[in-house]
Every structure is written in C-alpha cells, then in structure tokens.
Design a protein around this motif. Structure first.
Motif, mmCIF file in Angstrom:
data_model
loop_
_atom_site.group_PDB
_atom_site.id
_atom_site.type_symbol
_atom_site.label_atom_id
_atom_site.label_comp_id
_atom_site.label_asym_id
_atom_site.label_seq_id
_atom_site.Cartn_x
_atom_site.Cartn_y
_atom_site.Cartn_z
ATOM 1 N N GLU A 98 -27.516 2.356 27.671
ATOM 2 C CA GLU A 98 -27.040 3.280 28.700
ATOM 3 C C GLU A 98 -27.632 2.917 30.060
ATOM 4 O O GLU A 98 -26.938 2.962 31.082
ATOM 5 N N ARG A 101 -25.759 -0.116 31.415
ATOM 6 C CA ARG A 101 -24.457 0.254 31.997
ATOM 7 C C ARG A 101 -24.643 0.813 33.408
ATOM 8 O O ARG A 101 -23.836 0.555 34.305
ATOM 9 N N ILE A 104 -25.408 -2.107 35.833
ATOM 10 C CA ILE A 104 -24.173 -2.824 36.171
ATOM 11 C C ILE A 104 -23.348 -2.011 37.173
ATOM 12 O O ILE A 104 -22.828 -2.547 38.155
ATOM 13 N N ALA A 105 -23.266 -0.711 36.950
ATOM 14 C CA ALA A 105 -22.521 0.145 37.870
ATOM 15 C C ALA A 105 -23.143 0.147 39.268
ATOM 16 O O ALA A 105 -22.437 0.254 40.277
ATOM 17 N N ALA A 141 -24.234 -4.321 25.758
ATOM 18 C CA ALA A 141 -23.700 -3.444 26.802
ATOM 19 C C ALA A 141 -23.084 -4.261 27.931
ATOM 20 O O ALA A 141 -22.020 -3.915 28.464
ATOM 21 N N ALA A 142 -23.741 -5.367 28.297
ATOM 22 C CA ALA A 142 -23.198 -6.222 29.344
ATOM 23 C C ALA A 142 -21.906 -6.889 28.895
ATOM 24 O O ALA A 142 -20.926 -6.953 29.644
ATOM 25 N N ASP A 144 -19.830 -5.823 26.621
ATOM 26 C CA ASP A 144 -18.777 -4.798 26.542
ATOM 27 C C ASP A 144 -18.198 -4.488 27.916
ATOM 28 O O ASP A 144 -17.015 -4.156 28.037
ATOM 29 N N ALA A 145 -19.043 -4.618 28.934
ATOM 30 C CA ALA A 145 -18.586 -4.374 30.305
ATOM 31 C C ALA A 145 -17.886 -5.602 30.900
ATOM 32 O O ALA A 145 -17.333 -5.528 31.996
#
Length: 269
Positions: A98, A101, A104-105, A141-142, A144-145
């Motif tokens: 989390e 994410r 990255i945002a 997570a990276a 998936d993004a």
C-alpha cells in the motif's frame, strides 16, 4: 515516469557513481536540483525532523507520502525522485505494498526499504524470509501498477553488529525483487571493495566524514553514494550555532555564509 525510472536505473554505474545529496523538504530539493543533481533522494531522518518527529517509523504513511508528493512537485518534472520509506510504513507485506502504491502515485521512481524492525525503543534486524516477503510485495505492487521501480534494499547489518550476514541478506533480497543494495555504516575501503565484488547488484554506500571520495568509491566498485541525513544535520547545526551566538555573544557571524535571500526566494518562485 517510465523514462525517468529507466534513466534513474541507468545512473547506477561503478565507473561513474550516482551521487545523491539527500533532501528533506521542497526548498532543499530545489537547492540540490539547481546545483545540478541528476536525481533527488529524500532522507527519512530529515523528513521526520521537518514534520516534528524522530526518525525511525514515527511518521504515518499519509504524512510521509504527502510530504514526498510535495518534494516531487518542487523539482523539474523530468528529474527522478527516490524516496526513503524507512521499513515501509506498514507491519505486513500488504501494508508495504500500500505504501508503494502511494509512492508511485506521488511520482517517485525509487525507494529505500530497510530491514530494521522497531518495537518501541528497541530495534533489530527482521528475519530474512520476512524481509523478502516485504520486498516481494513492493515489487508486485509496482508491477501491478505497470511501472518500473528501483527498490534499493537497505541492509542494516553493520548498524546492528551482524556484518557477516550482509552478503547473504543482499542475495536474498535481490532474489525477492530488489534492484540494488544499500549497506550503510561502512567506510573502510577494503570492506567496501569486498562488498562490491560479492554483491551482484549496484552497491550503495552512505558517505560521511572519513568515507573515501566519490572517485575512490568508484574505483572500489560502488555505484551509488548517498549523503543521507548529513546535509540536514549540518543545516540544523548552523541553526544551533547561530542561536547560541545570538543568545550569548549577541553577534551574528554564523550567518556570514548564508544563502542569498533573493536567489533562494527566486528559486522557490
């Protein structure tokens, strides 16, 4: 972000190490960027102090990410930013994911993720499998993004008195998805050279007074040199000297080498 991420990764070379003068707020990030930095890195300690907290997982995820986004916005859009996220701002791999994410945002292309675990006033190394799970969650997570993320796995073995575990932990973290390895707490040239030879990934060291020069570190095989919290510490030391001088001697000589007001104010415009 893809171009910035690829460029950031390519900067990690032992022939010409990436030098990171770590920033802690928007102003320090702009100052470092204006000095010609190829990338911006944050220092978790400096960020925590700026926000009124001690270093060491004292900030909330939201506090850290909001501050990171402000730093990213403060520098040129094409300049890569990497964030020191301490141990991930989460107790579980899912919580680390989390955080990633959120990183990255915020627009960062890299993170430092350390293997120190804290419980109140005590701190020690996480077990290897547990840290692998956290790194794997960050990598997933990276992916998936759909973005490339430089995961700089910090190995705190020299800080925790367990240096013999360094290479084994580094290899395990790389197998879990780390991109590079950060080993703070080493300054001896022979030790650094041995680590650079044994670790099959870009090696990052923490520079401090007494550390070999950038050129010497390059010859030893180091690919990344971080100044960490030292710049923030030096800035606060100046504030302390100026305060003590004003409150005792009633003079102001500590201010002689200050950043020009107009130049700094223009930089922030």
């Amino acid at each position: 972000m893809t171009n910035r991420a690829a460029r950031f990764r390519a900067l990690h070379t032992a022939t010409d190490p990436l030098v990171l003068v770590n920033a802690w707020d928007a102003a320090s990030a702009r100052v470092v960027a204006a000095a010609g930095a190829p990338a911006i890195a944050t220092t978790s300690a400096g960020v925590a102090w700026t926000l009124g907290a001690p270093d060491g997982d004292a900030l909330t995820r939201d506090q850290a990410l909001e501050h990171l986004a402000r730093i990213v916005r403060a520098v040129p859009a094409d300049l890569p930013v990497t964030a020191d996220i301490e141990s991930g701002f989460g107790a579980t791999p899912a919580e680390v994911a989390e955080t990633i994410r959120g990183v990255i945002a915020a627009g960062a292309v890299g993170v430092n993720l350390e293997d120190t675990a804290r419980d109140g006033d005590t701190a020690g190394l996480r077990d290897v499998a547990g840290q692998q799970a956290r790194i794997a969650a960050a990598r997933a997570a990276a992916e998936d993004a759909g973005v490339e993320l430089y995961i700089n796995a910090r190995v705190d073995t020299y800080f925790r008195g367990r240096p013999d575990e360094t290479v084994g932990r580094a290899e395990a973290y790389l197998a879990a998805g780390a991109t590079g390895i950060f080993v703070p707490g080493v300054a001896d040239a022979d030790t650094i050279a041995g680590l650079a030879k044994a670790i099959p990934a870009p090696l990052n060291v923490l520079a401090q007074p007494g550390t070999p020069s950038v050129g010497e570190l390059a010859a030893l095989g180091v690919a990344r040199v971080s100044l960490g919290s030292w710049i923030a510490e030096a800035a606060y030391a100046l504030a302390r000297r100026a305060a003590r001088e004003a409150y005792t001697a009633g003079t102001y000589s500590s201010l002689a080498d200050s950043y020009d007001f107009g130049e700094l104010n223009s930089l922030m415009s």
